[in-house]
Design an enzyme around this catalytic site. Sequence first.
Site, short mmCIF file in Angstrom:
data_model
loop_
_atom_site.label_atom_id
_atom_site.label_comp_id
_atom_site.label_asym_id
_atom_site.label_seq_id
_atom_site.Cartn_x
_atom_site.Cartn_y
_atom_site.Cartn_z
N GLU A 15 -48.45 52.86 48.93
CA GLU A 15 -49.46 51.79 48.78
C GLU A 15 -49.54 51.28 47.35
O GLU A 15 -50.25 51.84 46.53
CB GLU A 15 -50.84 52.31 49.22
CG GLU A 15 -51.93 51.27 49.06
CD GLU A 15 -53.32 51.73 49.54
OE1 GLU A 15 -53.44 52.89 49.97
OE2 GLU A 15 -54.25 50.93 49.47
N LYS A 22 -47.72 50.05 52.55
CA LYS A 22 -49.10 49.52 52.67
C LYS A 22 -49.37 48.59 51.50
O LYS A 22 -49.85 49.02 50.45
CB LYS A 22 -50.09 50.68 52.69
CG LYS A 22 -51.56 50.24 52.73
CD LYS A 22 -52.47 51.38 53.16
CE LYS A 22 -53.92 51.00 53.05
NZ LYS A 22 -54.82 51.99 53.68
P1 13P Z 1 -59.44 48.55 52.17
O1 13P Z 1 -58.94 48.04 53.49
O2 13P Z 1 -60.94 48.67 52.09
O3 13P Z 1 -58.84 47.81 51.00
O4 13P Z 1 -58.95 50.05 52.02
C1 13P Z 1 -57.65 50.36 52.36
C2 13P Z 1 -57.28 51.55 51.59
O5 13P Z 1 -56.92 52.56 52.15
C3 13P Z 1 -57.32 51.47 50.13
O6 13P Z 1 -56.61 52.53 49.57
#
Ligand code: 13P
Length: 346
Positions: free
Chosen positions: A179, A221
């Site tokens: 991510e 992600k």
């Molecule tokens: P949000 O969808 O609130 O941005 O959170 C996703 C997430 O896992 C952030 O690390």
Amino acid sequence: MSRYAAELRQTARAMVAPGKGILAMDESNATCNKRFEMLGIPTTEERRRAYRELILTTPNLSEFISGAILYDETIRQLSQAGVPFTQVMQDAGMIVGIKVDTGAKDLATCPGEKVTEGLDGLRERIAEYYQMGARFAKWRAVITIGDAIPSRTCIEANAHALARYAALCQEGGLVPIVEPEVLIDGNHPIERCYQVTDQTLQAVFAQLRLQNVALDQMILKPSMVIAGLDCPTQSTVEQVAEMTIQVLRDTVPATVPGVAFLSGGQSNQRSTEHLNLMNVKYGALCPWRITFSYARAIQQPALLHWAGNDANIPAAQQLLYHRAKLNGLASLGQYEPAMEKQTVLV
Ligand code: 13P
């Protein structure tokens, strides 16, 4: 190659099965408490447990949610009936995920920028989480857009850490969710977000290759390409969908099974609309599944309705189910804005 390769491949595909996405509910205690405080909910371990039980016991949630990302405190907790949450999830047909980073900290020599920590002892923590039933993990890197940032230093440091994390996960049997979040904060135009996302994803995949990460055994992600929250010219849904898909097609190898977006501070409905349009207009051009891994954009209505009062649990669960369903449909390109109005509270 990881001795878990076949299992990892299968888990990664299941995480992004058609019509399903991943629920992020891995807020650290500090973040969860901040959200509770705004609603006057006591910031106790028991209230955090009760809220997570509300989410995980939502009837039929697994129709649209393949798995959920837990926090270290949550993966060790039990339902009121004394059943471990990991077992509750397995019984409901949801894969157990775990956040394994220890947070974004100030990056030395780079004012205003962060690097995510958590590599020390990670191999041992992964082994413990696997034993507990976890089958995937998450590590979030944050890239901030500002006048002279992000720096190359910040992008490379975060990409390196993400790749080291991903390699350790695969060695230990967890599918890594990689991510790299380009933050929505700031007044930058969408073009600047595009450029930074492009640089970031290029660096991340270069590092993943350098660390021998199996790209068919991970999930990306990313954030969407979108104008900063304070930019005078806000992006249209069409622009976000087009520019996000463009940058992903330029940078994400075809063997990656799925792209599961974070919501990153977008409104609930916008998060769903963006995902839907990407699938409607560009789904056929993309080799990976395009779905969601939202936290706020799925949880928010349920959290607001529950507000710490357990009498509100059934209605809050209906709200959670509804947002999961709309996003599940959006991941198939079958969402319609009129569905927002469907009465769910009976
Ligand atoms: P949000 O969808 O609130 O941005 O959170 C996703 C997430 O896992 C952030 O690390």
